[in-house]
Design a protein around this motif. Structure first.
Motif, mmCIF file in Angstrom:
data_model
loop_
_atom_site.group_PDB
_atom_site.id
_atom_site.type_symbol
_atom_site.label_atom_id
_atom_site.label_comp_id
_atom_site.label_asym_id
_atom_site.label_seq_id
_atom_site.Cartn_x
_atom_site.Cartn_y
_atom_site.Cartn_z
ATOM 1 N N UNK A 289 -32.213 -31.783 -20.739
ATOM 2 C CA UNK A 289 -31.433 -32.999 -20.983
ATOM 3 C C UNK A 289 -31.044 -33.318 -22.701
ATOM 4 N N UNK A 290 -31.719 -32.786 -23.318
ATOM 5 C CA UNK A 290 -30.886 -32.517 -24.749
ATOM 6 C C UNK A 290 -29.671 -32.319 -24.848
ATOM 7 N N UNK A 291 -29.335 -31.182 -24.074
ATOM 8 C CA UNK A 291 -27.837 -30.173 -23.748
ATOM 9 C C UNK A 291 -26.713 -31.604 -23.355
ATOM 10 N N UNK A 292 -27.331 -32.603 -22.590
ATOM 11 C CA UNK A 292 -26.254 -33.120 -21.713
ATOM 12 C C UNK A 292 -26.386 -34.304 -22.767
ATOM 13 N N UNK A 293 -27.567 -34.735 -23.449
ATOM 14 C CA UNK A 293 -26.940 -35.866 -24.135
ATOM 15 C C UNK A 293 -26.026 -35.415 -25.296
ATOM 16 N N UNK A 294 -26.267 -33.994 -25.671
ATOM 17 C CA UNK A 294 -25.058 -33.808 -26.758
ATOM 18 C C UNK A 294 -23.532 -33.440 -26.028
ATOM 19 N N UNK A 295 -23.721 -33.478 -24.900
ATOM 20 C CA UNK A 295 -22.423 -33.447 -24.370
ATOM 21 C C UNK A 295 -21.561 -34.436 -24.249
ATOM 22 N N UNK A 296 -22.762 -35.364 -23.822
ATOM 23 C CA UNK A 296 -21.472 -37.271 -23.286
ATOM 24 C C UNK A 296 -21.642 -37.043 -24.447
ATOM 25 N N UNK A 297 -22.407 -37.121 -25.503
ATOM 26 C CA UNK A 297 -22.137 -37.631 -27.333
ATOM 27 C C UNK A 297 -20.921 -37.286 -28.144
#
Length: 323
Positions: A289-297
């Protein structure tokens, strides 16, 4: 999430494209590090809820399993019209003659197989995964054009090849009145910028949308140089992409900028890519999930000119890899 046009088309896509190669049954195909469906589904749902509408898969990912998981997720978590669905053709799907490549037989047969696995009646972007030297490009282009005219494909895209090959394909399609490629999925990140020499200027000139693969260099840009992961230890293809001594200095620069900004390294590496005018949407694979959070941010992170210079300064020419 931000949305932009794909190249010179009217098609709107999210600034982050979710790479579906991360999702597939590990015992199918050549990616033992991929996530099985029960682990993939929460991440796909999270991406859709975050506004990611652009999904990229391929027939060869996990031997078709990725397409199957993608199709079921679309039906359960969203509606078909709310996503831009991309897949690819070229890789070998079966042994024996006509089991891969870009002949008319392969292109049209594999399109039908992809539609069945995805359980849809069309794909928005159908891409040739690589150049096929054994098939005349005219045959491939005519087959792709017929796929668009059939209503089963909306737009056409291509992936890693030499710029002269892409220019030839664009010219021939225009000359014959066939639908042209509208996107290029190429290998582009802070550790490999060779596409800046010819391919990216060609895409800018021709209004081609650029959707880079491996934007985080298989995770190299997100961790210490000597750190390994389950994927890096089992990714034979990725192991051939990044081993230059000069790459370590770039990773260290990413670490410095990220520390000063107080953000994860992935956000800095993606923000650098998103700032390039020719880039439409990097294709980001996620397994946490953290990978996705970083991509969106990363979409909202703006680097200064000084930071960009620091990140780019250590780069040295590389051999072209990934074709």
């Amino acid at each position: 999430m931000e949305y932009v046009r794909l190249g010179a088309t009217g098609l709107e896509v999210s600034r982050i494209c979710l790479g579906m190669m991360s999702f597939g049954e590990p015992d199918r195909g050549m990616t033992p590090w991929s996530l099985p469906e029960d682990e993939a589904r929460p991440l796909i749902r999270k991406a859709l809820e975050a506004g990611v509408t652009f999904l990229d898969t391929a027939n060869v990912y996990s031997a078709g399993s990725s397409e199957e998981i993608t199709g079921r997720a679309i039906r359960e978590f969203t509606t078909r019209d709310d996503v831009v669905l991309a897949t690819k053709v070229h890789g070998r799907m079966r042994p024996g003659p006509n089991g891969g490549g870009l002949s008319r037989v392969a292109v049209l047969r594999e399109l039908e197989a992809s539609l069945r696995r995805l359980q849809v009646d069309h794909v928005d972007l159908y891409q040739i995964h690589r150049w096929d030297p054994a098939t005349p490009i005219e045959e491939t282009l005519e087959a792709l054009d017929s796929a668009v005219r059939s209503g089963k494909v909306r737009y056409l895209g291509a992936s890693s090849m030499w710029a002269w090959q892409f220019a030839k394909a664009l010219h021939l399609a225009g000359e014959r009145g066939w639908h042209r490629f509208v996107s290029m999925q190429d290998h582009y990140n802070l550790l490999n910028r060779e596409e800046e020499r010819e391919m990216l200027p060609l895409c800018a000139d021709q209004g081609i949308g650029v959707i880079p693969w491996s934007p985080l260099a298989r995770g190299r840009l997100t961790r210490d140089w000597d750190e390994t992961t389950h994927r890096s230890e089992n990714d034979a293809f990725g192991g051939r992409l990044y081993d230059e001594a000069s790459d370590r200095a770039i990773v260290e620069r990413v670490t410095e900028v990220a520390r000063e900004r107080g953000v994860p390294r992935a956000r800095v590496a993606l923000a650098w890519l998103l700032a390039k005018p020719v880039v439409t949407a990097p294709i980001v694979g996620v397994t946490r999930a953290a990978h996705l959070d970083d991509a969106v941010a990363a979409v909202d992170l703006r680097l200064t000119d000084e930071e960009v210079t620091r990140l780019e300064e250590p780069y040295r020419p590389h051999a072209v890899v990934g074709f």
